[in-house]
Scaffold this motif. Structure first.
Motif, PDB file in Angstrom:
ATOM      1  N   MET A   1       9.133   3.237 -44.099  1.00 39.30           N
ATOM      2  CA  MET A   1       9.066   3.279 -42.653  1.00 39.30           C
ATOM      3  C   MET A   1       7.925   4.197 -42.231  1.00 39.30           C
ATOM      4  O   MET A   1       7.670   5.211 -42.863  1.00 39.30           O
ATOM      5  N   LEU A   2       7.266   3.834 -41.174  1.00 42.03           N
ATOM      6  CA  LEU A   2       6.180   4.652 -40.650  1.00 42.03           C
ATOM      7  C   LEU A   2       6.720   5.941 -40.037  1.00 42.03           C
ATOM      8  O   LEU A   2       7.786   5.939 -39.418  1.00 42.03           O
ATOM      9  N   ASP A   3       5.976   7.022 -40.209  1.00 38.42           N
ATOM     10  CA  ASP A   3       6.350   8.275 -39.565  1.00 38.42           C
ATOM     11  C   ASP A   3       6.308   8.101 -38.055  1.00 38.42           C
ATOM     12  O   ASP A   3       5.552   7.269 -37.534  1.00 38.42           O
ATOM     13  N   LYS A   4       7.069   8.908 -37.355  1.00 34.61           N
ATOM     14  CA  LYS A   4       7.145   8.808 -35.905  1.00 34.61           C
ATOM     15  C   LYS A   4       5.768   8.985 -35.251  1.00 34.61           C
ATOM     16  O   LYS A   4       5.449   8.346 -34.253  1.00 34.61           O
ATOM     17  N   ALA A   5       4.948   9.849 -35.829  1.00 31.99           N
ATOM     18  CA  ALA A   5       3.614  10.107 -35.273  1.00 31.99           C
ATOM     19  C   ALA A   5       2.700   8.888 -35.371  1.00 31.99           C
ATOM     20  O   ALA A   5       1.714   8.792 -34.637  1.00 31.99           O
ATOM     21  N   HIS A   6       3.017   7.954 -36.253  1.00 23.90           N
ATOM     22  CA  HIS A   6       2.158   6.785 -36.461  1.00 23.90           C
ATOM     23  C   HIS A   6       2.714   5.511 -35.833  1.00 23.90           C
ATOM     24  O   HIS A   6       2.154   4.440 -36.026  1.00 23.90           O
ATOM     25  N   ARG A   7       3.799   5.627 -35.084  1.00 28.46           N
ATOM     26  CA  ARG A   7       4.405   4.446 -34.469  1.00 28.46           C
ATOM     27  C   ARG A   7       3.920   4.268 -33.025  1.00 28.46           C
ATOM     28  O   ARG A   7       3.809   5.211 -32.274  1.00 28.46           O
ATOM     29  N   LEU A   8       3.683   3.037 -32.688  1.00 31.56           N
ATOM     30  CA  LEU A   8       3.375   2.658 -31.316  1.00 31.56           C
ATOM     31  C   LEU A   8       4.647   2.007 -30.794  1.00 31.56           C
ATOM     32  O   LEU A   8       5.034   0.930 -31.252  1.00 31.56           O
ATOM     33  N   ASN A   9       5.354   2.675 -29.870  1.00 27.91           N
ATOM     34  CA  ASN A   9       6.661   2.142 -29.503  1.00 27.91           C
ATOM     35  C   ASN A   9       6.977   2.151 -28.009  1.00 27.91           C
ATOM     36  O   ASN A   9       8.032   1.695 -27.632  1.00 27.91           O
ATOM     37  N   VAL A  41       0.464   2.405 -34.930  1.00 30.83           N
ATOM     38  CA  VAL A  41       0.595   0.968 -35.150  1.00 30.83           C
ATOM     39  C   VAL A  41       1.953   0.492 -34.653  1.00 30.83           C
ATOM     40  O   VAL A  41       2.971   1.142 -34.879  1.00 30.83           O
ATOM     41  N   GLY A  42       1.948  -0.649 -33.968  1.00 30.11           N
ATOM     42  CA  GLY A  42       3.175  -1.300 -33.519  1.00 30.11           C
ATOM     43  C   GLY A  42       3.218  -2.717 -34.058  1.00 30.11           C
ATOM     44  O   GLY A  42       2.195  -3.292 -34.447  1.00 30.11           O
ATOM     45  N   PHE A  43       4.411  -3.283 -34.083  1.00 30.72           N
ATOM     46  CA  PHE A  43       4.592  -4.622 -34.626  1.00 30.72           C
ATOM     47  C   PHE A  43       5.319  -5.482 -33.603  1.00 30.72           C
ATOM     48  O   PHE A  43       6.263  -5.028 -32.963  1.00 30.72           O
ATOM     49  N   SER A  44       4.883  -6.729 -33.487  1.00 34.71           N
ATOM     50  CA  SER A  44       5.476  -7.660 -32.547  1.00 34.71           C
ATOM     51  C   SER A  44       5.778  -8.968 -33.279  1.00 34.71           C
ATOM     52  O   SER A  44       4.863  -9.628 -33.775  1.00 34.71           O
ATOM     53  N   VAL A  45       7.068  -9.287 -33.363  1.00 37.66           N
ATOM     54  CA  VAL A  45       7.493 -10.522 -34.017  1.00 37.66           C
ATOM     55  C   VAL A  45       8.460 -11.213 -33.060  1.00 37.66           C
ATOM     56  O   VAL A  45       9.557 -10.732 -32.828  1.00 37.66           O
ATOM     57  N   SER A  46       8.045 -12.337 -32.499  1.00 43.21           N
ATOM     58  CA  SER A  46       8.834 -12.996 -31.459  1.00 43.21           C
ATOM     59  C   SER A  46       9.947 -13.855 -32.032  1.00 43.21           C
ATOM     60  O   SER A  46      10.019 -14.104 -33.240  1.00 43.21           O
ATOM     61  N   ASN A  47      10.792 -14.340 -31.147  1.00 42.42           N
ATOM     62  CA  ASN A  47      11.895 -15.214 -31.541  1.00 42.42           C
ATOM     63  C   ASN A  47      11.410 -16.530 -32.146  1.00 42.42           C
ATOM     64  O   ASN A  47      12.157 -17.203 -32.845  1.00 42.42           O
ATOM     65  N   LYS A  48      10.178 -16.907 -31.880  1.00 44.49           N
ATOM     66  CA  LYS A  48       9.632 -18.151 -32.425  1.00 44.49           C
ATOM     67  C   LYS A  48       9.481 -18.086 -33.943  1.00 44.49           C
ATOM     68  O   LYS A  48       9.434 -19.116 -34.598  1.00 44.49           O
ATOM     69  N   VAL A  49       9.399 -16.874 -34.493  1.00 39.91           N
ATOM     70  CA  VAL A  49       9.252 -16.716 -35.936  1.00 39.91           C
ATOM     71  C   VAL A  49      10.530 -17.118 -36.657  1.00 39.91           C
ATOM     72  O   VAL A  49      10.491 -17.670 -37.743  1.00 39.91           O
TER      73      VAL A  49
END
Length: 108
Positions: A1-9, A41-49
């Motif tokens: 898991m990414l550290d909190k400092a490196h998350r885009l949330n 860094v942030g991640f986006s994975v939609s319901n279409k996946v």
């Protein structure tokens, strides 16, 4: 898991990167990025996946690749978005595409 400092949330952070950032695509992934002092860094994975299990598997794989290359990345705010075709790809294929995206964006 990414550290909190490196998350885009935060919603505002995602909106800023989508609005002001550049976009680069691969067959299964899209990278939105803007320059910054630190790496977030942030991640986006939609319901279409797919259903939740499939989406979470794709996110875990993308996070693992990003975590392994975190020290080599230049300062940026980035969003990695998965296309529906990413559901059928294995770790190696997603890793290769994500590294190509980082290379094309000159973030590595």
């Amino acid at each position: 898991m990414l550290d909190k400092a490196h998350r885009l949330n935060k919603h505002g952070s995602f909106a800023y990167v989508y609005r002001k950032g550049k976009r680069i695509t691969e067959p299964d992934l899209v990278l939105f990025y803007t320059p910054a002092r630190s790496v977030r860094v942030g991640f986006s994975v939609s319901n279409k996946v797919g259903k939740a299990v499939v989406r979470n598997k794709v996110k875990r794989r993308l996070r693992a690749v990003t975590q392994s290359k975190l020290g080599a990345l230049r300062g940026c705010q980035a969003i990695v978005s998965a296309k529906p075709s990413a559901a059928g790809k294995d770790y190696a294929a997603l890793e290769a595409q994500l590294l190509r995206l980082f290379g094309r964006a000159e973030l590595l």
